[in-house]
Design an enzyme around this catalytic site. Structure first.
Site, PDB file in Angstrom:
ATOM      1  N   ASP A 172      32.105  34.871 -37.955  1.00  0.00           N
ATOM      2  CA  ASP A 172      31.074  35.901 -38.079  1.00  0.00           C
ATOM      3  C   ASP A 172      31.759  37.176 -38.594  1.00  0.00           C
ATOM      4  O   ASP A 172      32.546  37.795 -37.879  1.00  0.00           O
ATOM      5  CB  ASP A 172      30.438  36.126 -36.705  1.00  0.00           C
ATOM      6  CG  ASP A 172      29.338  37.171 -36.716  1.00  0.00           C
ATOM      7  OD1 ASP A 172      29.157  37.844 -37.743  1.00  0.00           O
ATOM      8  OD2 ASP A 172      28.657  37.315 -35.674  1.00  0.00           O
ATOM      9  N   TRP A 185      28.817  39.552 -29.320  1.00  0.00           N
ATOM     10  CA  TRP A 185      28.282  38.725 -30.411  1.00  0.00           C
ATOM     11  C   TRP A 185      28.837  37.306 -30.375  1.00  0.00           C
ATOM     12  O   TRP A 185      28.101  36.339 -30.576  1.00  0.00           O
ATOM     13  CB  TRP A 185      28.525  39.378 -31.767  1.00  0.00           C
ATOM     14  CG  TRP A 185      27.639  40.575 -31.970  1.00  0.00           C
ATOM     15  CD1 TRP A 185      28.043  41.866 -32.113  1.00  0.00           C
ATOM     16  CD2 TRP A 185      26.207  40.604 -32.000  1.00  0.00           C
ATOM     17  NE1 TRP A 185      26.949  42.693 -32.242  1.00  0.00           N
ATOM     18  CE2 TRP A 185      25.817  41.950 -32.170  1.00  0.00           C
ATOM     19  CE3 TRP A 185      25.216  39.634 -31.879  1.00  0.00           C
ATOM     20  CZ2 TRP A 185      24.471  42.339 -32.245  1.00  0.00           C
ATOM     21  CZ3 TRP A 185      23.878  40.022 -31.958  1.00  0.00           C
ATOM     22  CH2 TRP A 185      23.525  41.348 -32.134  1.00  0.00           C
ATOM     23  N   LYS A 192      25.053  45.682 -42.141  1.00  0.00           N
ATOM     24  CA  LYS A 192      26.152  46.498 -41.629  1.00  0.00           C
ATOM     25  C   LYS A 192      26.978  47.021 -42.808  1.00  0.00           C
ATOM     26  O   LYS A 192      27.058  48.213 -43.038  1.00  0.00           O
ATOM     27  CB  LYS A 192      27.059  45.682 -40.704  1.00  0.00           C
ATOM     28  CG  LYS A 192      26.322  44.862 -39.639  1.00  0.00           C
ATOM     29  CD  LYS A 192      25.871  45.683 -38.470  1.00  0.00           C
ATOM     30  CE  LYS A 192      24.945  44.981 -37.489  1.00  0.00           C
ATOM     31  NZ  LYS A 192      25.416  43.774 -36.843  1.00  0.00           N
TER      32      LYS A 192
HETATM   33  C1  PLP Z   1      24.793  42.790 -35.933  1.00  0.00           C
HETATM   34  C2  PLP Z   1      25.595  41.586 -35.638  1.00  0.00           C
HETATM   35  C3  PLP Z   1      24.996  40.330 -35.418  1.00  0.00           C
HETATM   36  C4  PLP Z   1      23.505  40.137 -35.390  1.00  0.00           C
HETATM   37  O1  PLP Z   1      22.963  40.371 -36.627  1.00  0.00           O
HETATM   38  P1  PLP Z   1      21.415  40.153 -36.932  1.00  0.00           P
HETATM   39  O2  PLP Z   1      21.417  40.192 -38.421  1.00  0.00           O
HETATM   40  O3  PLP Z   1      20.667  41.253 -36.272  1.00  0.00           O
HETATM   41  O4  PLP Z   1      21.028  38.827 -36.399  1.00  0.00           O
HETATM   42  C5  PLP Z   1      25.824  39.256 -35.190  1.00  0.00           C
HETATM   43  N1  PLP Z   1      27.161  39.376 -35.192  1.00  0.00           N
HETATM   44  C6  PLP Z   1      27.767  40.551 -35.401  1.00  0.00           C
HETATM   45  C7  PLP Z   1      29.260  40.627 -35.396  1.00  0.00           C
HETATM   46  C8  PLP Z   1      27.006  41.689 -35.640  1.00  0.00           C
HETATM   47  O5  PLP Z   1      27.606  42.861 -35.858  1.00  0.00           O
END
Ligand code: PLP
Length: 359
Positions: A171, A101, A195
């Protein structure tokens, strides 16, 4: 019956939240319509939206000088929105690489500026780890420093918040609200909701006020934090149902005792699962202890030929979505806030039985 769901995302939601949403589905608070059918500008909906923000502020102890935005496009759109908003004055940024990511975030940012990539992956006793910050080559003139707190696919997580005098951008898609966090250390925190918060379709951005005035002029107004802040995240129609349902999750978290209480529960879950994996010759986790994710637990079987059978029997035992990410294979149990300790205990019991049957 509801199975135990270990999906990495969209992920498990608290049953109590889904029951409340179900009870309110057809006739929200006696108004004769569902929340989905309401104008986002109606008094009723605005009150729901404001309550969700107030509860999130309470849960995370978000200081006054931060805006909380309820956006769309997932964390992935933030990979572009962040450089477009923050690279206006100075087009240099540091990106710390620890997995898939953070790498995706870097690739998008490279379209907009001069990105210094810091390779922070290392190994400790043959296990994957995050290198000590003293070994990083941070620039003195970066507009910001970006990292991903928890690499959802690799199951690797920072043990500490990196130290920098630059705005820190992080993030937190798979770790927001899982543990106490000092928001004041950050310039910006972002997270896709699917998540550890609510349904897909909502992305939370928590951004410090002084970072709102440096967007590139060509930025689309929907992506511009200053415009979204000024319009209470309603430059256009927001993801109203996901926002409402996330608000129910925030209420549920407060009822559980807030982030401190859920963190304790999360630690107990992680200790149970990692403890079992470490005690077994049949299963293994590839991450050094200090950097093990408390949310996403990847593990392998000593005999990979048994993976299909493992997944099939797990599903028969109402333990769902244990396959690892398609890019890495193996197994992965995501044990977000909404997965109860009993679910992790059921998983460990199943894993132990499977290991004994196949020894
Ligand atoms: C799932 C995830 C993403 C991407 O998320 P989307 O909402 O599908 O764009 C980015 N960073 C992390 C750490 C993730 O777990």
């Amino acid at each position: 019956m509801r199975a135990y769901n270990f999906c990495a995302g969209p992920a498990a939601l608290p049953t109590a939240v889904l029951e409340k949403a179900q009870a309110e589905m057809l006739d929200w608070h006696g108004k004769g319509l569902s929340i989905m059918e309401m104008s986002h500008r109606s008094k009723d909906y605005v009150a729901v939206a404001e309550k969700a923000e107030a509860d999130l502020r309470k849960l995370m102890n978000i200081p006054e000088n931060y805006k909380v935005l309820f956006l769309q496009g997932g964390a992935s759109l933030q990979f572009s929105a962040i450089p477009l908003n923050l690279l206006g004055k100075n087009s240099k940024a540091d990106y710390i690489h620890t997995g898939i990511w953070s790498e995706k975030a870097t690739k998008e940012a490279q379209r907009y500026g001069d990105i210094n990539v810091i390779e922070a992956g290392t190994t400790v006793d043959g296990k994957m780890a995050i290198s000590d910050q003293s070994t990083w080559n941070l620039s003195d003139d970066a507009a910001y420093v970006h990292y991903a707190d928890n690499e959802t696919i690799g199951g690797i997580q920072f043990a500490n918040i990196p130290e920098t005098d630059k705005p820190l951008v992080a993030d937190f898609s798979s770790s927001i609200l899982s543990a106490p966090l000092d928001v004041s250390k950050f310039g910006l925190i972002y997270a896709g909701a699917q998540k550890n918060i609510g349904p897909a379709g909502l992305t939370i951005v928590i951004v410090r006020d002084d970072l709102l005035d440096q967007a590139k002029p060509e930025i689309p107004s929907i992506l511009k934090y200053a415009a979204q802040a000024k319009n209470d995240s309603m430059v256009n129609t927001p993801s109203t149902y996901a926002w409402y349902l996330s608000g129910l999750v925030f209420e549920w978290l407060l009822e559980q005792g807030g982030v401190d209480a859920i963190y304790k529960a999360n630690l107990a879950k992680a200790e149970l699962l990692y403890g079992y994996i470490d005690s077994s010759d049949f299963y293994a986790n590839p991450i050094a202890k200090a950097n093990r994710s408390i949310m996403n637990v990847p593990f392998t079987l000593a005999n990979p030929e048994l993976e299909k059978q493992f997944l099939k029997e797990a599903e028969e035992n109402h333990l769902l979505n244990l396959a690892g990410h398609r890019s890495v294979g193996g197994m992965r149990a995501s044990i977000y806030n909404a997965v109860p300790l009993e679910g992790v205990q059921a998983l460990v019991n199943f894993m132990d039985g499977f290991a004994k049957r196949n020894a």
